[in-house]
Each structure stands twice: as C-alpha cells, then as structure tokens.
Design an enzyme around this catalytic site. Structure first.
Site, PDB file in Angstrom:
ATOM      1  N   HIS A  75       3.524   6.668  -6.880  1.00 34.30           N
ATOM      2  CA  HIS A  75       2.764   7.818  -7.376  1.00 34.30           C
ATOM      3  C   HIS A  75       3.607   9.100  -7.216  1.00 34.30           C
ATOM      4  CE1 HIS A  75      -1.654   9.519  -7.502  1.00 34.30           C
ATOM      5  NE2 HIS A  75      -1.028   9.658  -8.649  1.00 34.30           N
ATOM      6  N   HIS A 135       1.680   4.425  -2.906  1.00 35.57           N
ATOM      7  CA  HIS A 135       1.743   5.882  -2.736  1.00 35.57           C
ATOM      8  C   HIS A 135       3.115   6.388  -3.169  1.00 35.57           C
ATOM      9  CE1 HIS A 135      -2.040   6.618  -0.761  1.00 35.57           C
ATOM     10  NE2 HIS A 135      -1.778   5.854   0.279  1.00 35.57           N
ATOM     11  N   HIS A 185       0.836  -1.206   0.000  1.00 35.31           N
ATOM     12  CA  HIS A 185       0.000   0.000   0.000  1.00 35.31           C
ATOM     13  C   HIS A 185       0.872   1.258   0.000  1.00 35.31           C
ATOM     14  CE1 HIS A 185      -3.698   2.295   1.197  1.00 35.31           C
ATOM     15  NE2 HIS A 185      -2.769   3.122   1.641  1.00 35.31           N
ATOM     16  N   GLU A 186       1.789   1.326   0.932  1.00 37.18           N
ATOM     17  CA  GLU A 186       2.616   2.533   1.040  1.00 37.18           C
ATOM     18  C   GLU A 186       3.544   2.674  -0.161  1.00 37.18           C
ATOM     19  OE1 GLU A 186       1.642   4.628   3.019  1.00 37.18           O
ATOM     20  OE2 GLU A 186       0.449   3.333   4.303  1.00 37.18           O
TER      21      GLU A 186
HETATM   22 ZN   LIG Z   1      -3.098   5.171   1.838  1.00 36.68          ZN
END
Ligand SMILES: [Zn+2]
Length: 676
Positions: free
Chosen positions: A472, A469, A465-466
C-alpha cells in the site's frame, strides 16, 4: 558538525547515524520548517497549489526524512543514549504539530487554494483533509469557543493518562505467590518459567502469577485448578474499579464519566451531535446509523451460531470433564481442551514446512503474479544490522516503484512484534522526485546452526499482513505525501490491504509456493492442511459476538451520551450484553474500567474499525474466490484502485471502483464459517 541525518538525498546512512546527531538535526529542520511556514504565510501573493501546498509538503517531507530513521533505530537498535535523544525530541515535535494545527493563516491559505479550479482529485482530497483537520483542532471557532476548546483539550489529556495509570497501578498491585508446583498444573513450560522468573525478580520462592497478559492468559487457558482461575479472573476483571480485591483503590469510575462528558462537549463545540459523529469525521463509515446498522446486522447473523458453539462447549465440558455449569473463568480453559480434542494440530508441527527463505521467495512470487511486479534483492545497501536485507519492486515495464528493508529476526534491544513503517514517501513536484521506501520489521526466531529460520503459520500470516501494508505504501502513484500510500487513509480502511493479503497463505495453490519441508522439500500433507483450515474457524461466532459486544458498547456509549443523564456506562453495557453476548459475566465484572482502547487509546467510537476492516478484506478477497486466487484482472483492479490510490480519494469510492459495489458482510460470515 558533519551530520549524516541532514543528508537529504538517497537512503538514510544508517551505519553513520549516532545519538548525538539526533537533537541537532531535529532542531535544525524544525527551524527550517518554521522559517518556511513564516515565509509562506507572510507572502502577499495569493496562495496557489504550486506556491503554497507543494512547498509545505516538501517541508513536511524533510521532517519525515530525519525523524523516520531516528524513530526506526530507536525501535530496532535501542540504546540508552538513543532513547534519551529520541525522548528529548518528542515534546519539540508535538509542540510543532500543535503550532501548525492552530495556525489560522495556514488554514486560510489552504482555503484559498481550495477555491482554485484546475485541481485534480488527489489535490482536492489533500485540501479537504487539511481543512477538516484544521476544523477538528478548533482553529476556525469564534474566540470564546476556541478558549473553551483549549480548556477541554487540556483537561482531557491528563484524564486519559490518569485512566491508564489507574489501570496500570491496579494491574501491578495484584500478584499471587504459589509455593507448590502442583498448583500450576496444566500450564505450559513457558508460562511456568515466566512465573518462576517473576518470583526470582521479586525475591520470592516458588512461582508468582500477575495480571500482566503473558501471565494472565495462560492461567485462564491452561490452569487445571478451577479456583485459581476464578480468583485470577475476578482480580483481572475488577481492575481499577469499585469491585474486587482492591475495590475503591485506583477507581476509574469518575475519570470515565468526566472523559465522556468532555468528549461530548468537545464534539458539540465543533458542531457535531455526538462524539460518535466527531469520530466518523475522519473515517470511511459515513454516519452513526451506518455503523450501528453494520454492527447490528453482524450480530443478528452471528448470535445463534455463537449460542450453538457455547452449547457444544458446555456439552463437551459436561460429557468429557463432568463439569456441571460453565462459568466465565471456564470458557478459555475448556475451549482449549475442545480445540485440542477436535483438531490436534499445533503450530510446532507445521514449522518445518515454512523455512523463511522458502516463505519469502514464495510470497514474492505470489505478489508478482497477483500485481504484475518484479521483486529483487539489492546487495550492499547500508543498514543498521547485518541481518537486514534490502529489496526493490519494479513493475513489468521495469519502472522502479518502491524499495524496502527487511529486518526479520528477534534480537536484544529490538522492540517485539511486527510492523511496516515509512522510511521515505513518494513525493513528486517540480523540485523533487522521490520513490517510497518502507521498513518491514518482524521478530522471527533466528536461524540455528545451518538450519534456516522456521516459521509458525501465524508468523507467515504476519509476514503477509505487514507486506500488504508495505505494498500500500510502496505501490502508490500519488505525488503528495499527505495522501500517498497509507497517509490519509481512514483508520477503518487502512487494514484492508494487510488483512486482504493474509488470505493467500491459507489457500492451497499459493501455500504450495510458500511452503516445503525444510529437509525434503515435500509439500504439506493434505491432512495437515485440512486440519489447519478447519481449526481456523474454531468458535468463530463466539469470537465475533465478543468483538461486537465491545464495538456496539463503545459506539452507543459515545453516541447516546446525554449530559442530563450522564454516561450510563454499565446500563448500556448491560443492554448490549442482552443483545449480543452469549456468556453473561458475573455482577462484579467491571470490564469498562479496563477498556483502555476507548478511554485511553485512540479507539473512542472507533472500536468498530476492527470489524469494518475485516468485512472489507473478506469482501475484497471474495472476488478472488469467485474468479481464482491468481486472477490477473482482479489483481490489477486491486492494485490500480486500492494500492496505487492510497488516501487520494474517499475510501468508499475507491472500494466501489475496485469491487463494483459497496462491501457486504456476507463474505466474512462465509469465510469464517458463520453464514448459514
Ligand atoms: Zn496491520
């Protein structure tokens, strides 16, 4: 004084930064920013992109360059001195932010640049966002309205604090002392230890339960004593209200009414029909109708399965545990029993298959394959702790795209949880050429002896998940920080890359890359994998309708507000529950009095964002379900249209460019096992 924070090139010199450097650096850079803005706004020349916007972006970047390492150190290497220095700067930064947001001449400058003809899409989007934000801060209102806008803002801010304080005081006011260990039957050892520690801290003998989540949740999930669960449930669900053990003390009723009235008035001043419309001004969702249609559609398609899941639970509690009727304080408890009965799988059992070095190397391989990248560790980079590692990302052509720090382990003085944050932004102008750098912070258990750190599967998911990010932020090709990476990405779209990447730790092929038994290297047995997959969707429809209940309630509350009728808080909540809830809470339940996300946090008319982002990430992943989890064309499309574009275009346009159409809810329903 020689101040390492003011070295404005390269990576932050973490090992040399001291608390005493913080305030002087902030003061100096704020002064530079103010002087820079004064010079730009005093100029008699017509503002242009190069002469006006770029210098402003560069000034902003200077502030990021000093404040990012300070905020980061405050989170991962906290000390009293650093915290003091950090807190001393917060009001200065807030004041500066307000000053800039209210600067009419700056606003006019952006407006003049927006009239230029030769701007590209990213430049137009940056200007559009800037003008929108100036408008939302009331800068272009006529004087009388501007004065009222200010009054409302000044009244709202202490009201939301008051709401939070009431909730906190009410939460802290209740506790229960238990003197017999038997009363805690069913609770896991960790929860008992916490209750014992709380008792010791308060000078009590025995065990103390509180309404803090780490105490409340295990009681509702595991306590065998039904009356205890009922009592804790009642205390928790009536906090800060006119009901329950502290009825009337810290009552949020009037605070909530006032907040809703002021938000509505604020929205009308700015020309919106409701606060819901105001909320959507900065989001991916375009209209209130679109949001309501989205939520209602999900509800319609989930409610019948949620009813079935509840019926299964009721039957299980009746047949296996002789329970006549399920009360709200029984749901979590029997759900846990049913989950254990059905899947008998624990996070602990899977841990040996996820040694951190294997997971990390595997995750890099997954991402390299998916997005055509090369990730390599760089040794000898100055950092804040010996556990910290540093990596760089290059594309296949060898071009350096981004760098990141990884701080993997829990330790004293480090904030809990996991997150990605910006160290530096991509910035490319005539004077600067800077690549993005990220912090990736987790709190995994450190290695013990010569054994590597072993992760639970949900920790693996967190890492993905991290890193989503992080990609991105780091893969952006946008030159201006305000719309590069995650900057300028609407709140309801920013979780797309992160939730999207989580999917790769649930699929067999990538899972084999990231897992292998710590002693033998053996792959995870197929039977364990099957159970892990099956348990993922346990009661997914019940969870879905619960989140929809909160989201629809929040959105209708802010959309339907009418000054003549007041907030109608529990009237609307009752209607929403009739529509979507399968579990009907008792009449004393005062859920809204503790719903701080929307009354005190930033989620007002925005709670739907959680579901919105889930739909996006599920729909995005469905392209890989169709074509294969490592399909190169799909991977390239996600990289080019989503990751590299950041906030430089409308989120919906970017999504359509990637997927070829607008998102639909089908994939989420299917992937969570709800679709018929
Ligand atoms: Zn998040």
């Amino acid at each position: 004084m020689d101040n390492p924070l003011l070295e404005m090139t390269g990576l932050p010199p973490f090992s040399r930064i001291r608390p005493e450097h913080v305030e002087t650096a902030v003061d100096q850079v704020l002064a530079e920013c103010r002087a820079g803005i004064a010079a730009l706004t005093a100029s008699s020349e017509l503002p242009t992109w190069e002469s006006f916007v770029e210098p402003l972006e560069e000034l902003d970047d200077r502030l990021t360059r000093i404040w990012s390492p300070v905020g980061h150190l405050n989170a991962v290497m906290n000390s009293d001195e650093l915290r003091q220095a950090y807190n001393a700067c917060l009001p200065k930064l807030t004041a500066y932010g307000t000053e800039v947001g209210q600067n009419r001449v700056l606003f006019e400058g952006y407006r003049a640049v927006a009239a230029e003809e030769h701007l590209d899409g990213a430049q137009r989007k940056l200007l559009e966002n800037a003008l929108r934000d100036f408008h939302l801060s009331g800068v272009d209102l006529p004087e009388d309205k501007k004065a009222r806008f200010k009054e409302i803002s000044q009244e709202l801010s202490p009201l939301t604090s008051k709401y939070e304080e009431n909730l906190l005081d009410a939460t802290n006011a209740w506790s229960k002392v238990l003197t017999q260990e038997q009363a805690l039957a069913g609770l896991p050892e960790s929860a008992k230890a916490l209750a014992r520690q709380t008792a010791e801290q308060r000078g009590e003998t025995g065990w103390v339960l509180t309404l803090d989540f780490p105490s409340y949740l295990p009681v509702m999930t595991y306590a065998d004593d039904r009356e205890l669960r009922r009592e804790v449930y009642e205390a928790y669900s009536t906090r800060a209200s006119d009901q329950g053990p502290h009825a009337g003390q810290w009552d949020n009723t009037e605070v909530m009414e006032r907040i809703l009235a002021l938000r509505h008035e604020l929205a009308e001043l700015l020309g919106f029909g409701s606060y819901a419309e105001r909320s959507l001004a900065t989001k991916m969702a375009r209209t209130p109708d679109e949001v309501m249609h989205f939520l209602n559609d999900l509800a319609e398609r989930s409610v019948s399965q949620a009813r079935r899941e509840l019926a299964e639970l009721t039957a299980f509690a009746r047949d296996k545990h002789q329970l006549g009727e399920l009360a709200p304080w029984d749901i979590a408890y029997y759900s846990e029993k049913l989950r254990e009965h059905r899947y008998s799988i624990t996070q602990e059992e899977l841990r040996p298959y996820f040694p951190l070095p294997r997971v990390l190397g595997g995750m890099f391989s997954v991402v390299e394959r998916l997005f055509d990248l090369r990730i390599q560790e760089v040794e000898g980079v100055d950092a804040w702790h010996p556990d910290v590692r540093f990596f760089e990302i290059r594309d296949v052509a060898g071009e350096l795209r981004g760098q990141f720090y990884l701080d993997p382990f829990a330790r004293a003085k480090k904030r809990g949880g996991a997150w990605m944050d910006t160290c530096t932004n991509r910035l490319h102008t005539a004077r600067c050429d800077q690549i993005p750098v990220a912090y990736l912070v987790c709190n995994f258990g450190p290695p013990v002896g010569d054994k590597p750190s072993l992760l639970a599967h949900d920790e693996v998911e967190t890492l993905f998940h991290e890193f989503g990010h992080g990609l991105h932020h780091m893969l952006t090709k946008v030159d201006y920080p305000a719309v590069a990476g995650i900057s300028g990405v609407p709140w309801d779209a920013v979780e797309l890359p992160s939730q999207f990447l989580e999917n790769w730790c649930w699929e067999r092929a990538p899972l084999d890359l990231i897992s292998g038994h710590v002693d033998t290297g053996e792959p995870m047995p197929e039977a364990s994998y099957e159970r892990m997959r099956a348990a993922k969707n346990f009661q997914s429809a019940m969870q879905m309708v619960r989140q929809l209940e909160f989201a629809i309630f929040d959105f209708r509350l802010h959309r339907e507000y009418d000054p003549k009728r007041g907030g109608r808080i529990y009237e609307i909540l009752g209607e929403v529950r009739d529509q979507v809830a399968v579990i009907k809470p008792p009449p004393f339940n005062r859920f809204a009095h503790g719903f701080s996300h929307i009354f005190a946090g930033g989620y007002a008319a925005g709670y739907y964002s959680y579901k919105w982002a889930e739909v996006l990430s599920a729909d995005a992943f469905s392209l890989f379900e169709e074509r294969g989890v490592f399909d190169p064309a799909a991977g390239r499309s996600f990289r080019e249209n989503i990751l590299e574009k950041g906030g430089s275009a409308e989120a919906m346009d970017l999504y359509i460019a990637f997927r070829g159409r607008e998102p639909t809810v089908d994939a989420l329903l299917r992937q969570t096992g709800i679709a018929a």
